[in-house]
Write a protein that holds these residues in place. Sequence first.
Motif, short mmCIF file in Angstrom:
data_model
loop_
_atom_site.label_atom_id
_atom_site.label_comp_id
_atom_site.label_asym_id
_atom_site.label_seq_id
_atom_site.Cartn_x
_atom_site.Cartn_y
_atom_site.Cartn_z
N ASP A 2 0.97 -1.24 -0.02
CA ASP A 2 0.00 -0.05 0.03
C ASP A 2 0.70 1.29 -0.22
O ASP A 2 0.48 2.14 -0.59
CB ASP A 2 -0.82 -0.06 1.28
CG ASP A 2 -1.98 -1.04 1.07
OD1 ASP A 2 -2.19 -1.49 -0.08
OD2 ASP A 2 -2.47 -1.44 2.33
N LEU A 3 2.04 1.37 0.81
CA LEU A 3 2.95 2.49 0.71
C LEU A 3 3.64 2.64 -0.35
O LEU A 3 3.73 3.87 -1.02
CB LEU A 3 3.90 2.12 1.77
CG LEU A 3 5.16 3.22 1.92
CD1 LEU A 3 4.23 4.48 2.30
CD2 LEU A 3 6.04 3.02 2.83
N THR A 4 3.95 1.76 -1.37
CA THR A 4 4.45 1.51 -2.63
C THR A 4 3.47 2.26 -3.60
O THR A 4 3.67 3.17 -4.26
CB THR A 4 5.07 0.32 -3.10
OG1 THR A 4 5.88 -0.39 -2.26
CG2 THR A 4 5.70 0.40 -4.34
N ILE A 5 2.11 1.79 -3.38
CA ILE A 5 1.11 2.35 -4.29
C ILE A 5 1.02 3.81 -4.05
O ILE A 5 0.59 4.67 -5.26
CB ILE A 5 -0.26 1.17 -4.31
CG1 ILE A 5 0.25 0.10 -5.12
CG2 ILE A 5 -1.11 2.08 -5.16
CD1 ILE A 5 -0.80 -0.93 -5.07
N SER A 6 0.78 4.05 -2.97
CA SER A 6 0.67 5.61 -2.38
C SER A 6 1.89 6.26 -2.94
O SER A 6 1.57 7.43 -3.50
CB SER A 6 0.63 5.54 -1.08
OG SER A 6 -0.65 4.88 -0.69
N LEU A 7 2.95 5.91 -2.67
CA LEU A 7 4.26 6.54 -3.12
C LEU A 7 4.14 7.06 -4.60
O LEU A 7 4.36 8.05 -5.34
CB LEU A 7 5.36 6.17 -2.68
CG LEU A 7 5.88 6.49 -1.41
CD1 LEU A 7 6.95 5.55 -1.05
CD2 LEU A 7 5.75 7.79 -0.64
N ILE A 8 3.78 5.86 -5.53
CA ILE A 8 3.90 6.16 -6.92
C ILE A 8 2.73 6.83 -7.46
O ILE A 8 2.91 7.83 -8.27
CB ILE A 8 3.59 4.54 -7.50
CG1 ILE A 8 4.65 3.70 -7.37
CG2 ILE A 8 3.23 4.88 -9.03
CD1 ILE A 8 4.71 2.57 -7.91
N THR A 9 1.52 6.84 -6.83
CA THR A 9 0.68 7.83 -7.10
C THR A 9 0.80 8.89 -6.70
O THR A 9 0.46 10.07 -7.60
CB THR A 9 -0.85 7.46 -6.14
OG1 THR A 9 -1.14 6.12 -6.67
CG2 THR A 9 -1.83 8.24 -6.66
#
Length: 90
Positions: A2-9
């Motif tokens: 979830d953190l990875t997807i949030s950072l990419i977003t």
Amino acid sequence: MDLTISLITLMLLASLALGLLRIARGPTVTDSLLGVQFTSTVGIGLLPLIEIIWGVPNLIDIALVLALLGTPATLAFARLSTNARREDTE
């Protein structure tokens, strides 16, 4: 995950903001059109993330169609800009 997807977003949204700034402040039409191309490319990257985060179906298919439409648009712009330069030099 979830953190990875949030950072990419967040990175893609920041890129989207910069592309919109280039469209608004582009000193020439070429800069504005390149900003539009950049913004559409970032949008293509955001669509699969929206599908993953919110569970909206078929956004990857829409991203693929937009990618296929963006290539001929870029080629048409490049052809028009080179033809305009040739006419200016003659």
